[in-house]
Write a protein that holds these residues in place. Sequence first.
Motif, short mmCIF file in Angstrom:
data_model
loop_
_atom_site.label_atom_id
_atom_site.label_comp_id
_atom_site.label_asym_id
_atom_site.label_seq_id
_atom_site.Cartn_x
_atom_site.Cartn_y
_atom_site.Cartn_z
N GLY A 40 0.82 -1.20 0.00
CA GLY A 40 0.00 0.00 0.00
C GLY A 40 0.85 1.25 0.00
O GLY A 40 1.96 1.25 0.56
N ASP A 41 0.37 2.30 -0.65
CA ASP A 41 1.06 3.59 -0.70
C ASP A 41 2.50 3.43 -1.20
O ASP A 41 3.42 4.07 -0.69
N GLY A 42 2.71 2.57 -2.17
CA GLY A 42 4.04 2.40 -2.75
C GLY A 42 5.02 1.63 -1.89
O GLY A 42 6.21 1.59 -2.19
N ALA A 74 8.57 3.32 -1.48
CA ALA A 74 8.59 4.73 -1.09
C ALA A 74 7.17 5.21 -0.89
O ALA A 74 6.37 5.24 -1.82
N SER A 75 6.82 5.56 0.36
CA SER A 75 5.50 6.11 0.65
C SER A 75 5.42 7.54 0.12
O SER A 75 6.40 8.10 -0.37
N PRO A 84 13.38 5.91 -3.07
CA PRO A 84 12.95 4.65 -2.45
C PRO A 84 14.07 4.01 -1.64
O PRO A 84 15.26 4.24 -1.89
N TYR A 85 13.69 3.18 -0.68
CA TYR A 85 14.68 2.55 0.18
C TYR A 85 14.25 1.12 0.49
O TYR A 85 13.14 0.70 0.19
N GLU A 86 15.15 0.39 1.12
CA GLU A 86 14.84 -0.97 1.59
C GLU A 86 15.54 -1.20 2.91
O GLU A 86 16.69 -0.81 3.09
N GLU A 87 14.84 -1.81 3.86
CA GLU A 87 15.43 -2.11 5.15
C GLU A 87 14.77 -3.35 5.73
O GLU A 87 13.66 -3.73 5.34
N THR A 88 15.45 -3.97 6.68
CA THR A 88 14.96 -5.19 7.32
C THR A 88 14.93 -5.00 8.83
O THR A 88 15.89 -4.50 9.41
N ARG A 89 13.82 -5.37 9.42
CA ARG A 89 13.69 -5.32 10.87
C ARG A 89 13.62 -6.74 11.41
O ARG A 89 12.91 -7.58 10.87
N ALA A 367 -4.72 -0.33 0.55
CA ALA A 367 -3.66 -1.29 0.90
C ALA A 367 -4.28 -2.65 1.13
O ALA A 367 -5.47 -2.78 1.42
N SER A 368 -3.45 -3.68 0.99
CA SER A 368 -3.90 -5.04 1.25
C SER A 368 -2.90 -5.75 2.15
O SER A 368 -1.70 -5.48 2.10
#
Length: 378
Positions: A40-42, A74-75, A84-89, A367-368
Motif C-alpha cells: 500500500g502507498d508504494g 517509497a511512501s 525509495p529505500y529498503e530495510e529489514t527489521r 492497501a492489502s
Amino acid sequence: MRVFALRAFALITLLFLAWQASAAVLPQDRSDIMYHRYEGDGVTIDGPSVLLRKKVGNHVSVSANYYVDTVSGASIDVRATASPYEETRKETTIGSDFLHEKTLLSVSYTNSSENDFEANSVYVGISQDFFGDLSTISLSYSKGWDEVGRRGDEEFSEEADRQKFGLGFTQVLTKSLIVGLNAEHISDEGYLNNPYRSIRFLDPNSSQGFSFATEIYPNTRSSNAYSINANYYLPYRAALYADARVYSDSWGIEAQNYKFGYLHPYKGFLLDVFVRYYTQEAADFYQDIFDRQNQFNFMARDKEMSTYSGVTLGVGLSYEWQFSQSALIKKSSINFEYDYMDFDYEDFRDVTAEAPVGEEPLFGFAASVVKLYGSIWY
C-alpha cells in the motif's frame, strides 16, 4: 525508520500470531509459523514469523518468537523528499507464564533491531479469576527504551522512553455473551518524531512555491485509550463479535475505532468476516503547509498526525485437523486472512501532483494485507 502505521501493522500481526490464553489457564503447547505481506502507498512489507510455546510442568509455560519484516518502496512522504529505500527489521521475544491456582503471571522481553532503530522492552501482566471463574481482572505494565539513528549520519543519535499501563475486566454475562472492558495509559518521553519526515512551508524563492524542513515534535506525550468488546455465541455454534475503542492524547489527537465480525464453523473450517472503521482528528501542531519555516515551536506534517479515516474489510478462513490425544501432535491448523484497507485524508495533500500550492489533490490510498500461517499443538 518506517512510519507509525507500518509499525502498528507489524505489532498487530505479531499479536495475532502470538495467541493468548485466558486467565488462570496456561497457554497450550504449540508452534506457529507465519508469512505476512502488506502492500500500500508504494510500500511493500513482508516476512516470516515463528512462535514456539512449551509447558514446563503444570505451572510454567515458556515461549519464544522470532519475527522478520523487510520494507521496500517509497511512501508519499518519501516520494516527496527522497528516493525509495529498503530495510529489514528483526524482532525477538522471549516470555514465560506462571500459574498459581487462579492467578496467571506473564513476563516477556522484546528486542527489535534495524539499521537506524533499536528498541528494547519488558512486559509484566497479571490476571485473576474470581466469582466462580465468571469474572477476570487483569493488570499490565510495559516499559520500552528506543535508540533512534539516521541513515547516512553516524553522528545522529537520540533516545526515547515509553511506558504503558493496562487494566482489563472480562465478565461472562450469560452462557452466550462475554463482555470485556479495557483501559490503557501510555507515557512517552524523549525523541518522539521521525528524523526523515519534513514539514513544508511557503517559500517564494522556490520554483515550486514551497520548501521542506525537518519536523519538530514535543519531547513528551501521554495518551489514554478505553475499549469495550463483546462476543455473542449463536445457537448454531457461530458467533458475533464487536469492539469499540476511543483514544486521546496530549498532542490533541482524538480517534475512534469500531469493529464488527462474524465467525461461522463448518466441518473443520472456520470462516471469519469483519469490517473495521477508524477515524481520527489531527494533532494540534499538524498542518499540511506552514506560512514560514519557524512559524511555531512544534510543527508536523506526518499524514498519520492528520485528520483521516479508514475502512478495513477482512476475511479469514482456517481449517483444523484433530488427532488422538495420545499422539505426539494433538491437532494442527492452517489459516489464511486477507484484509483490504482504504484511507482518505482530509487535510494532507499530494505534493507530487502538478497543481498550485495548497490546491493539490487530497491524498488517499488503498492497501492489502495477506497473512498465512500454520499451527500445531503437541
